[in-house]
Scaffold this active site. Sequence first.
Site, PDB file in Angstrom:
ATOM      1  N   ARG A 181       0.859  -1.187   0.000  1.00 34.05           N
ATOM      2  CA  ARG A 181       0.000   0.000   0.000  1.00 34.05           C
ATOM      3  C   ARG A 181       0.897   1.239   0.000  1.00 34.05           C
ATOM      4  O   ARG A 181       2.009   1.216   0.557  1.00 34.05           O
ATOM      5  CB  ARG A 181      -0.889   0.038   1.249  1.00 34.05           C
ATOM      6  CG  ARG A 181      -2.053  -0.929   1.218  1.00 34.05           C
ATOM      7  CD  ARG A 181      -3.146  -0.482   0.254  1.00 34.05           C
ATOM      8  NE  ARG A 181      -4.279  -1.389   0.248  1.00 34.05           N
ATOM      9  CZ  ARG A 181      -4.469  -2.364  -0.650  1.00 34.05           C
ATOM     10  NH1 ARG A 181      -3.600  -2.563  -1.618  1.00 34.05           N
ATOM     11  NH2 ARG A 181      -5.546  -3.126  -0.591  1.00 34.05           N
ATOM     12  N   HIS A 233      -1.283   0.578  -9.748  1.00 35.08           N
ATOM     13  CA  HIS A 233      -1.998  -0.354  -8.858  1.00 35.08           C
ATOM     14  C   HIS A 233      -2.620  -1.516  -9.664  1.00 35.08           C
ATOM     15  O   HIS A 233      -3.829  -1.705  -9.673  1.00 35.08           O
ATOM     16  CB  HIS A 233      -3.090   0.397  -8.059  1.00 35.08           C
ATOM     17  CG  HIS A 233      -3.503  -0.363  -6.819  1.00 35.08           C
ATOM     18  ND1 HIS A 233      -3.853   0.240  -5.632  1.00 35.08           N
ATOM     19  CD2 HIS A 233      -3.637  -1.698  -6.571  1.00 35.08           C
ATOM     20  CE1 HIS A 233      -4.183  -0.664  -4.731  1.00 35.08           C
ATOM     21  NE2 HIS A 233      -4.051  -1.859  -5.282  1.00 35.08           N
TER      22      HIS A 233
HETATM   23  P1  NDP Z   1      -2.007 -11.906   4.247  1.00 33.43           P
HETATM   24  O1  NDP Z   1      -2.853 -11.451   5.377  1.00 33.43           O
HETATM   25  O2  NDP Z   1      -2.219 -13.283   3.710  1.00 33.43           O
HETATM   26  O3  NDP Z   1      -0.461 -11.824   4.655  1.00 33.43           O
HETATM   27  C1  NDP Z   1       0.053 -10.735   5.323  1.00 33.43           C
HETATM   28  C2  NDP Z   1       1.464 -11.051   5.781  1.00 33.43           C
HETATM   29  O4  NDP Z   1       1.999  -9.879   6.387  1.00 33.43           O
HETATM   30  C3  NDP Z   1       1.501 -12.161   6.834  1.00 33.43           C
HETATM   31  O5  NDP Z   1       2.632 -12.975   6.635  1.00 33.43           O
HETATM   32  C4  NDP Z   1       1.631 -11.373   8.137  1.00 33.43           C
HETATM   33  O6  NDP Z   1       2.273 -12.064   9.190  1.00 33.43           O
HETATM   34  C5  NDP Z   1       2.477 -10.210   7.679  1.00 33.43           C
HETATM   35  N1  NDP Z   1       2.345  -9.090   8.605  1.00 33.43           N
HETATM   36  C6  NDP Z   1       1.237  -8.405   8.915  1.00 33.43           C
HETATM   37  N2  NDP Z   1       1.497  -7.468   9.843  1.00 33.43           N
HETATM   38  C7  NDP Z   1       2.801  -7.581  10.131  1.00 33.43           C
HETATM   39  C8  NDP Z   1       3.666  -6.938  11.035  1.00 33.43           C
HETATM   40  N3  NDP Z   1       3.233  -5.963  11.836  1.00 33.43           N
HETATM   41  N4  NDP Z   1       4.944  -7.323  11.068  1.00 33.43           N
HETATM   42  C9  NDP Z   1       5.395  -8.314  10.280  1.00 33.43           C
HETATM   43  N5  NDP Z   1       4.625  -8.988   9.397  1.00 33.43           N
HETATM   44  C10 NDP Z   1       3.343  -8.623   9.325  1.00 33.43           C
HETATM   45  O7  NDP Z   1      -2.165 -10.830   3.093  1.00 33.43           O
HETATM   46  P2  NDP Z   1      -2.017 -11.039   1.534  1.00 33.43           P
HETATM   47  O8  NDP Z   1      -0.734 -11.738   1.265  1.00 33.43           O
HETATM   48  O9  NDP Z   1      -3.252 -11.616   0.974  1.00 33.43           O
HETATM   49  O10 NDP Z   1      -1.951  -9.514   1.017  1.00 33.43           O
HETATM   50  C11 NDP Z   1      -0.965  -8.623   1.491  1.00 33.43           C
HETATM   51  C12 NDP Z   1      -1.257  -7.206   1.024  1.00 33.43           C
HETATM   52  O11 NDP Z   1      -0.976  -7.074  -0.373  1.00 33.43           O
HETATM   53  C13 NDP Z   1      -2.711  -6.739   1.108  1.00 33.43           C
HETATM   54  O12 NDP Z   1      -3.059  -6.388   2.426  1.00 33.43           O
HETATM   55  C14 NDP Z   1      -2.731  -5.560   0.169  1.00 33.43           C
HETATM   56  O13 NDP Z   1      -2.364  -4.402   0.868  1.00 33.43           O
HETATM   57  C15 NDP Z   1      -1.638  -5.912  -0.845  1.00 33.43           C
HETATM   58  N6  NDP Z   1      -2.203  -6.192  -2.167  1.00 33.43           N
HETATM   59  C16 NDP Z   1      -1.848  -5.367  -3.207  1.00 33.43           C
HETATM   60  C17 NDP Z   1      -2.321  -5.613  -4.468  1.00 33.43           C
HETATM   61  C18 NDP Z   1      -1.873  -4.786  -5.614  1.00 33.43           C
HETATM   62  O14 NDP Z   1      -2.435  -4.923  -6.706  1.00 33.43           O
HETATM   63  N7  NDP Z   1      -0.874  -3.939  -5.451  1.00 33.43           N
HETATM   64  C19 NDP Z   1      -3.258  -6.703  -4.738  1.00 33.43           C
HETATM   65  C20 NDP Z   1      -3.545  -7.509  -3.584  1.00 33.43           C
HETATM   66  C21 NDP Z   1      -3.042  -7.236  -2.354  1.00 33.43           C
HETATM   67  P3  NDP Z   1       1.643 -13.419   9.812  1.00 33.43           P
HETATM   68  O15 NDP Z   1       1.792 -14.465   8.732  1.00 33.43           O
HETATM   69  O16 NDP Z   1       2.476 -13.694  10.986  1.00 33.43           O
HETATM   70  O17 NDP Z   1       0.216 -13.130  10.130  1.00 33.43           O
HETATM   71  C1  OXD Z   2      -6.247  -5.545  -3.205  1.00 31.75           C
HETATM   72  C2  OXD Z   2      -5.674  -4.602  -4.142  1.00 31.75           C
HETATM   73  O1  OXD Z   2      -6.112  -5.356  -1.990  1.00 31.75           O
HETATM   74  O2  OXD Z   2      -5.982  -4.689  -5.343  1.00 31.75           O
HETATM   75  O3  OXD Z   2      -6.849  -6.523  -3.669  1.00 31.75           O
HETATM   76  O4  OXD Z   2      -4.893  -3.752  -3.749  1.00 31.75           O
END
Ligand code: NDP
Ligand code: OXD
Length: 309
Positions: free
Chosen positions: A224, A272
């Site tokens: 983000r 994005h």
């Molecule tokens: P998940 O919830 O599956 O994974 C998030 C990961 O981040 C987990 O491993 C989690 O740790 C880790 N995490 C969260 N908070 C912390 C912290 N404070 N310190 C360390 N690690 C942390 O999310 P997704 O993989 O599905 O998606 C991730 C992000 O990607 C979304 O939230 C979105 O913002 C972004 N995204 C962007 C897109 C784009 O087109 N640019 C499209 C889709 C998503 P743990 O495993 O221990 O819980």
């Molecule tokens: C999502 C994104 O969160 O597109 O799916 O950023």
Amino acid sequence: MIAAFYSTNDGIERWLPSLRRVVPEIEWRVAPDLGDIAEIEAALVWRPPAGWLASLPNLKLILSQGAGVDHILVDPLLPRHVPIIRLIDPYMTRSMVEYVIFQVLRLHLKEPDFRRQQQERVWRQLVPPSASHRRVGILGLGELGAACAATLLGLGFQVSGWSRTPKQLPGVTSYSGRAEFDAFLADAEILVCLVPLTDETRGILGQATFDRMPMGAGLINAGRGGHLVEADLLAALDSGRIGDAVLDVFGTEPLPAEHPFWTHPRIVVTPHVAALTNPDTAAEVIGANLRRLAAGDAFADRIDPDIGY
Ligand code: NDP
Ligand code: OXD
């Protein structure tokens, strides 16, 4: 069952054919024409305005149109007792893997340098290390980060990852929590940001992080815009601490025309698009949770609003 639809991105017409195919029993109402709001039990949303979800008195389920849920949790009036479901769609995961692999390979193979050399008509053979000597660090080892890690490993890269809780992924050197953050960063020659935006991760791509990365490291932010401290990135690019950056997400989207990122020679901007939601495949996942609601079954992929993802 009646469900409401709100999106700042899409019209319902992009979604309706898929939703009708998967859950023909659901009646969809599109904001602001919601009819009797007491009839609405579910809402499929992207960036709903503050208070909109709270205005639905019998809401039982909130479904995100995307993987991230920060666009929902930002609402100060959010009805926190209503389950919130993020979108996990194998199609999106595949898209993110393709985006990350493409950008990692670009940075790894010095494509930005060759692009700059071409502009100056410079013929200089820069030799990248082999993938087995390139260390890629992934912030976030969740649905998307873990899939990227596995594919990078398959290409022969050295892969490490950082998460909130400890992970054991074959072949991935895993770090967790703030205590292990510096050790993780020291190895991140190419850093890929795939954590959710929460109070803990806002601004995580700032000077303190850059200073702990190897000199000239590459940065890919597909998480983000709120993760990045924009001025710190510009300073890190000026000093050479960060060699090149690839940014898919921004604090303000669309990125304003006058923003310095557009023309920076060491920044690649994508609008994005790393993993766009595909209504056709997303409807299958969303429909499954709507059917669980109708049947009174436990939901899949529920997030914890207190943790923020
Ligand atoms: P998940 O919830 O599956 O994974 C998030 C990961 O981040 C987990 O491993 C989690 O740790 C880790 N995490 C969260 N908070 C912390 C912290 N404070 N310190 C360390 N690690 C942390 O999310 P997704 O993989 O599905 O998606 C991730 C992000 O990607 C979304 O939230 C979105 O913002 C972004 N995204 C962007 C897109 C784009 O087109 N640019 C499209 C889709 C998503 P743990 O495993 O221990 O819980
Ligand atoms: C999502 C994104 O969160 O597109 O799916 O950023």
